[in-house]
Design a protein around this motif. Sequence first.
Motif, mmCIF file in Angstrom:
data_model
loop_
_atom_site.group_PDB
_atom_site.id
_atom_site.type_symbol
_atom_site.label_atom_id
_atom_site.label_comp_id
_atom_site.label_asym_id
_atom_site.label_seq_id
_atom_site.Cartn_x
_atom_site.Cartn_y
_atom_site.Cartn_z
ATOM 1 N N TYR A 38 5.988 -7.753 -6.983
ATOM 2 C CA TYR A 38 5.017 -8.014 -8.053
ATOM 3 C C TYR A 38 3.707 -8.561 -7.504
ATOM 4 C CZ TYR A 38 6.214 -12.976 -7.647
ATOM 5 O OH TYR A 38 6.415 -14.246 -7.176
ATOM 6 N N ASN A 39 3.759 -9.227 -6.344
ATOM 7 C CA ASN A 39 2.532 -9.817 -5.797
ATOM 8 C C ASN A 39 2.088 -9.130 -4.508
ATOM 9 O OD1 ASN A 39 4.556 -10.661 -4.147
ATOM 10 N ND2 ASN A 39 4.127 -12.847 -4.300
ATOM 11 N N THR A 40 2.588 -7.916 -4.254
ATOM 12 C CA THR A 40 2.223 -7.201 -3.025
ATOM 13 C C THR A 40 0.715 -7.028 -2.865
ATOM 14 O OG1 THR A 40 4.340 -6.055 -2.815
ATOM 15 C CG2 THR A 40 2.429 -4.998 -1.804
ATOM 16 N N PRO A 41 -0.032 -6.677 -3.916
ATOM 17 C CA PRO A 41 -1.485 -6.532 -3.722
ATOM 18 C C PRO A 41 -2.161 -7.791 -3.193
ATOM 19 C CG PRO A 41 -0.818 -5.554 -5.810
ATOM 20 C CD PRO A 41 0.374 -6.301 -5.283
ATOM 21 N N GLN A 42 -1.624 -8.958 -3.552
ATOM 22 C CA GLN A 42 -2.228 -10.201 -3.100
ATOM 23 C C GLN A 42 -1.706 -10.638 -1.725
ATOM 24 O OE1 GLN A 42 -0.698 -10.056 -6.328
ATOM 25 N NE2 GLN A 42 -2.678 -9.382 -7.120
ATOM 26 N N THR A 43 -0.444 -10.321 -1.424
ATOM 27 C CA THR A 43 0.175 -10.830 -0.199
ATOM 28 C C THR A 43 0.279 -9.807 0.925
ATOM 29 O OG1 THR A 43 2.397 -10.237 -0.955
ATOM 30 C CG2 THR A 43 1.570 -12.427 -1.562
ATOM 31 N N GLY A 44 0.269 -8.510 0.578
ATOM 32 C CA GLY A 44 0.501 -7.478 1.585
ATOM 33 C C GLY A 44 1.958 -7.341 1.982
ATOM 34 N N PHE A 45 2.876 -7.853 1.143
ATOM 35 C CA PHE A 45 4.309 -7.888 1.428
ATOM 36 C C PHE A 45 4.973 -6.643 0.854
ATOM 37 C CE2 PHE A 45 8.642 -9.519 0.312
ATOM 38 C CZ PHE A 45 9.079 -9.830 1.592
ATOM 39 N N TRP A 46 5.318 -5.678 1.741
ATOM 40 C CA TRP A 46 5.981 -4.437 1.350
ATOM 41 C C TRP A 46 7.408 -4.446 1.871
ATOM 42 C CZ3 TRP A 46 3.483 -0.766 -1.645
ATOM 43 C CH2 TRP A 46 2.096 -0.928 -1.780
ATOM 44 N N TYR A 78 14.074 -4.780 4.674
ATOM 45 C CA TYR A 78 13.107 -5.020 5.745
ATOM 46 C C TYR A 78 11.708 -5.007 5.151
ATOM 47 C CZ TYR A 78 11.976 0.035 6.146
ATOM 48 O OH TYR A 78 11.579 1.323 5.911
ATOM 49 N N TYR A 79 10.767 -5.547 5.908
ATOM 50 C CA TYR A 79 9.427 -5.707 5.350
ATOM 51 C C TYR A 79 8.368 -5.611 6.433
ATOM 52 C CZ TYR A 79 9.235 -10.503 7.244
ATOM 53 O OH TYR A 79 9.207 -11.600 8.066
ATOM 54 N N ASP A 80 7.140 -5.428 5.966
ATOM 55 C CA ASP A 80 5.978 -5.668 6.817
ATOM 56 C C ASP A 80 4.923 -6.375 5.967
ATOM 57 O OD1 ASP A 80 4.677 -3.739 5.286
ATOM 58 O OD2 ASP A 80 4.514 -2.280 6.897
ATOM 59 N N LEU A 81 3.873 -6.809 6.617
ATOM 60 C CA LEU A 81 2.775 -7.500 5.944
ATOM 61 C C LEU A 81 1.489 -6.759 6.271
ATOM 62 C CD1 LEU A 81 3.900 -11.114 6.840
ATOM 63 C CD2 LEU A 81 3.782 -10.198 4.525
ATOM 64 N N VAL A 82 0.946 -6.095 5.267
ATOM 65 C CA VAL A 82 -0.247 -5.275 5.474
ATOM 66 C C VAL A 82 -1.363 -5.799 4.582
ATOM 67 C CG1 VAL A 82 -1.227 -2.964 5.379
ATOM 68 C CG2 VAL A 82 1.175 -3.260 6.008
ATOM 69 N N GLY A 83 -2.397 -6.349 5.194
ATOM 70 C CA GLY A 83 -3.487 -6.905 4.406
ATOM 71 C C GLY A 83 -3.040 -8.156 3.664
ATOM 72 N N GLY A 84 -3.932 -8.774 2.983
ATOM 73 C CA GLY A 84 -3.587 -9.981 2.237
ATOM 74 C C GLY A 84 -3.338 -11.162 3.165
ATOM 75 N N PRO A 85 -3.144 -12.325 2.600
ATOM 76 C CA PRO A 85 -2.981 -13.541 3.397
ATOM 77 C C PRO A 85 -1.548 -13.777 3.875
ATOM 78 C CG PRO A 85 -2.999 -14.104 1.080
ATOM 79 C CD PRO A 85 -3.225 -12.615 1.161
ATOM 80 N N GLY A 86 -0.597 -12.911 3.484
ATOM 81 C CA GLY A 86 0.803 -13.146 3.844
ATOM 82 C C GLY A 86 1.513 -13.935 2.761
#
Length: 220
Positions: A38-46, A78-86
């Motif tokens: 729900y907060n992927t656009p802000q965190t970059g958490f996919w 599993y995940y990655d962090l793309v863009g956003g502050p994490g």
Amino acid sequence: MKIEDTMKTLIATTLLATSAHAELCTFENLPAPTFAEYNTPQTGFWIDPLGSYQGFNFTSSAQGSNNQYSIFDNKWAYYDLVGGPGWGGYDEAIIGDRAIFTPWGSDSFYNYRINRNELWRLNSLEITSVWNTMTVVIEGYRYGEGVFTYTAQLNQAQRVKLNIAAAYPGPLNNITEIKVYGTGAATHLAIDNIDYTVVPAPSALALIGVAGMIGVRRRR
């Protein structure tokens, strides 16, 4: 030297010659995850579910009540962090571009396990408690029988390398499966860089040696 001693030496030598090399499972070759929180656009958490990778099977008995997240039922993620502050301890937990985590928390009853269809040794892994300070427990099993229990204290959002082989070396650490869970304020656990060694099966020459020793005994 007795013939039995000679054959034992031959077998031991042959087994040592079948060298075992430590390998590192980094999860870097997993495809880019595409499931948006729900907060992927802000965190970059996919994120995406994970059932198997590099000879490992990643299982659990966890199931959620939200159909949107049913793809994570009975699996790890599993995940990655793309863009956003994490986001939370996920930043600290990931070493490269991919890491795995327990998507439904880490209580024991969720039964998060990692197994192979062969004997292996868990040398070390890097683990992070994403949200809370807690105790992590890693139980090692060999064909369903418990062989070791390793515990460690984890601080919130601080990645720790657990050197399992230092506490349980050699045959004590020959396992087929581990169970990973937290106690106390159990939260999501993230894992990266699983260092492991596949235990080599007896080579053909060693098996021939055993057969020869049996034959000698029968002729006596």
